[in-house]
Design an enzyme around this catalytic site. Structure first.
Site, PDB file in Angstrom:
ATOM      1  N   SER A   1      38.137 -39.446  20.736  1.00  0.00           N
ATOM      2  CA  SER A   1      38.531 -38.123  21.019  1.00  0.00           C
ATOM      3  C   SER A   1      38.117 -37.095  20.036  1.00  0.00           C
ATOM      4  O   SER A   1      36.906 -36.852  19.832  1.00  0.00           O
ATOM      5  CB  SER A   1      40.079 -38.370  21.097  1.00  0.00           C
TER       6      SER A   1
ATOM      7  N   ASP B   1      39.682 -39.978  27.816  1.00  0.00           N
ATOM      8  CA  ASP B   1      39.975 -40.137  26.425  1.00  0.00           C
ATOM      9  C   ASP B   1      39.928 -41.813  25.915  1.00  0.00           C
ATOM     10  O   ASP B   1      40.234 -42.562  26.488  1.00  0.00           O
ATOM     11  CB  ASP B   1      41.330 -39.693  26.091  1.00  0.00           C
TER      12      ASP B   1
END
Length: 699
Positions: free
Chosen positions: A65, A210
């Protein structure tokens, strides 16, 4: 070829180490595992800055991320000091919100249907209907990432200045995906696709979200990708919040992600050789307003541990010294996946000059970005397939949905033009590369605009348009005007770099209160666009010229020039110049109306009619409050215009000055105005939404 290259580099590196007696050559290194955590991930930059100042080598970086974003930028060769400077000049909030609505920025003819917006309703290639898959598209972030990492020309991330890997999650299977090759910008964007906030990012046949869902602190991946090196984990994940601290939708998303990722973080952190945990309590996930403070927090959190980390590095294998060996692989083929035969053939033909030549990764990167600009394409990834001593360049095309529909509106108290509208685009109507744009406006001033492009590449397209609209204007000097206007036309588009042009033919029929008539004639347009962003430009300019020669009489035209500039600190400046030539004969149906399209806000309710007009506007913009939904801006602006009659006499000149305050952009896309004009009038006004000045053949 690449396998032989790596063996050769390893042998040469070992030889270099044996011949070198210096401590630097034998220095051991560490591998960094950088966690996700939204804006808190900027602390990774401070951590790396402290390690570099201490002379501790980094053998590799694995990020999840925001850890993938910070780590990817450092791995591509940026120093933390450079990143501090870069981040100070980037409005991350506007890249997230993807609409900042500065004064005077021109609106495109296709309206708000763009890659940077999430549509309310889409239909995919296989005919499946679906709603929005995220609040934000994230295209602005991808474009900025692409600009930043364009300095590197590799296809494998272990060939970066610091070897790198990003962690994402396969949305369909839930499996961990480790990204180690292809487009670095896309890998960064995919790894940070927070579910429900960002739309999933397509890579080939896979949709990625993510990486924090499966591995928010990628210690295991770091050990797998870089075996034998000690792993220093940097954990910026947030502790669970109390109920009183959960006050917004983003807070709910963040709390949910924390709950979801706690187990995998607690599991992997135990296997790290060392852990740094910068203090980021109270920092929300998408608030980048404290970027410098967060980076400093990472720096300060690392300083007490430098000695311990150095001792850890001294026990590790030496960091490989990558020697400058030139890759001599030759391109044997260009292939395209995810596109129909027509588009694939065009792509192969476009880059056929690569065949038989040494692969140029900078050119491959550039081609991927060029292809992604085509209107019907969402993203283009690439890979290199080894075929004996040569390589095949493979472009993986992800197409946009066949149908996209958005709903919007515009209202103001400055003039009577208010609309609710449905806008959208239907792609693949006659073949895969065409597109039909539509705009249906409901209101007292209603309108229907249709715009068909035969090709997604504007430089290759024919454009066919049709329009019907009702318009009423109460002019300041010529009384009331009202008409229904129907237009039809076609034009051939041309493009060369930042320049674009079109040549065509248009006809119209006007039904007025006291007259009706038809006209037809050739059209010509010219565009030059060097703006660095369509919605939030900070540099570059845009010149637009549109003309029509109805019935072989007077040539009607409208020319505008827009310039964006970044000033000192958080100030920006915008300049707009315009000139329009009309024809007041036939009861003024082709006249010009200063203020009717917000050339001067003070005269929008009662524009000034004439034969021709000129105007100039300037605005100075200052960023105020910043948050994930955009920013609140203050804009000081002024405008001046004059209108001429048929004989060249000046009918009227006007000016205005004012202050505009933006409402948080993602929520309302609105402004509050305080205006003062040359007649001594003071007005307080507002606008909400985006206006649509879609007049044909001329706007």
């Amino acid at each position: 070829m690449f396998g032989a290259k790596k063996i050769l580099m390893s042998l040469l590196s070992a030889l270099l180490l044996m011949l070198s007696g210096s401590g630097t050559a034998n220095a051991g290194g560490i591998v960094l595992a950088l966690s996700g955590g939204g804006s808190r991930g900027l602390a990774h930059i401070g951590v790396i800055e402290a390690l570099q100042e201490a002379g501790i080598p980094v053998a590799g970086i694995v990020g999840t991320s925001m850890g993938a974003v910070s780590g990817g930028l450092v791995a591509s060769g940026y120093s933390p000091r450079e990143l501090r400077e870069i981040l100070s000049g980037i409005d991350m909030e506007n890249l997230l919100a993807e609409r900042s609505n500065p004064l005077y920025v021109p609106q495109g003819r296709q309206g708000p249907v763009s890659k940077a917006r999430i549509s309310w309703f889409t239909v995919t290639e296989d005919g499946k209907a679906q709603g929005p898959s995220g609040i934000l598209a994230g295209v602005g972030l991808l474009e900025r990432f692409s600009e930043l990492v364009a300095r590197v020309d590799v296809s494998r991330f272990d060939e970066l200045p610091i070897p790198f890997a990003a962690v994402a999650t396969d949305l369909e299977t839930g499996n961990k995906v480790v990204l180690r090759s292809g487009s670095l910008a896309s890998a960064m964007r995919a790894s940070m696709a927070i579910p429900g906030v960002f739309a999933p990012w397509p890579m080939g046949d896979t949709k990625l979200v993510d990486g924090g869902i499966v591995s928010n602190l990628p210690v295991d991946t770091a050990q797998e990708v870089f075996p034998g090196y000690p792993v220093v984990a940097v954990d910026v994940t947030e502790a669970l919040r109390d109920g009183d601290d959960i006050r917004s939708a983003i807070d709910v998303v963040e709390q949910s992600l924390t709950i979801l990722t706690r187990q995998n973080v607690q599991d992997e952190i135990k296997r790290a050789d060392f852990v740094i945990s910068p203090q980021t309590a109270g920092q929300t996930m998408l608030d980048f307003s404290r970027a410098e403070e967060i980076i400093d927090g990472g720096y300060q959190a690392t300083l007490p541990h430098v000695a311990a980390i150095r001792r850890l590095a001294d026990t590790a294998p030496p960091v490989a010294q990558m020697l400058p060996i030139e890759v001599r692989s030759v391109v044997s083929a260009i292939r395209v996946e995810g596109a129909d035969a027509r588009l694939a053939g065009r792509i192969v033909a476009k880059y056929s000059a690569w065949m038989g030549r040494t692969v140029d990764m900078r050119a491959v990167n550039r081609a991927s970005r060029e292809l992604a600009q085509l209107e019907n394409i969402q993203a283009v990834e690439y890979r290199l397939d080894e075929v004996g001593p040569n390589v095949e360049v493979v472009f993986m095309v992800n197409r946009r949905p066949k149908l996209e529909i958005g709903v919007g509106g515009y209202t103001t108290n400055l003039h009577p033009y208010r609309w609710l509208y449905i806008q959208g685009v239907r792609r693949g109507l006659l073949h895969d590369d065409d597109a039909l744009y539509f705009n249906l406006r409901a209101g007292e001033q209603w309108g229907i605009d249709l715009n068909y492009l035969t090709d997604s590449d504007f430089g290759e397209a024919w454009e066919i348009f049709a329009s019907a609209q009702k318009w009423e204007i109460d002019t300041l000097n010529k009384g009331h005007r009202s008409w229904r206007r129907y237009a039809l036309g076609a034009a051939k588009r041309f493009a060369l770099g930042p320049w674009g042009a079109s040549i065509g033919f248009a006809a119209e029929y006007v039904d007025g209160e006291r007259w009706d008539d038809d006209s037809y004639g050739p059209t010509f347009s010219l565009v030059m666009n060097t703006l660095n962003s369509a919605t939030d430009p900070t540099s570059g300019s845009l010149f637009q010229f549109q003309s029509w020669w109805p019935d072989g009489e007077e040539i009607l035209y409208r020319a505008t020039y827009f310039k964006a500039m970044r000033l000192a600190g958080k100030w920006r400046a915008y300049l707009r110049l315009g000139f329009a030539e009309g024809d007041e004969r036939r009861d003024g149906r082709h006249g010009v109306f200063l203020g009717a399209a917000e050339e001067l806000y003070s005269y929008a309710n009662n524009p000034i009619q004439g034969e021709r007009m000129a105007w100039a506007n300037v605005a100075f913009r200052l960023m105020g409050m910043k948050n994930w939904w955009g920013g609140t801006y203050m804009e000081l602006f002024g405008g001046y215009g004059h209108v001429y009659g048929d004989g060249g006499e000046r009918l009227r000149e006007a000016w205005e000055a004012g202050l505009a305050l933006s409402v948080p952009i993602f929520l309302l896309d609105g402004k509050l105005f305080f205006l003062y004009d040359d007649e001594g009038d003071f007005k307080v006004g507002f606008t909400i939404g985006t206006p649509v000045w879609g007049h044909y053949p001329l706007p």
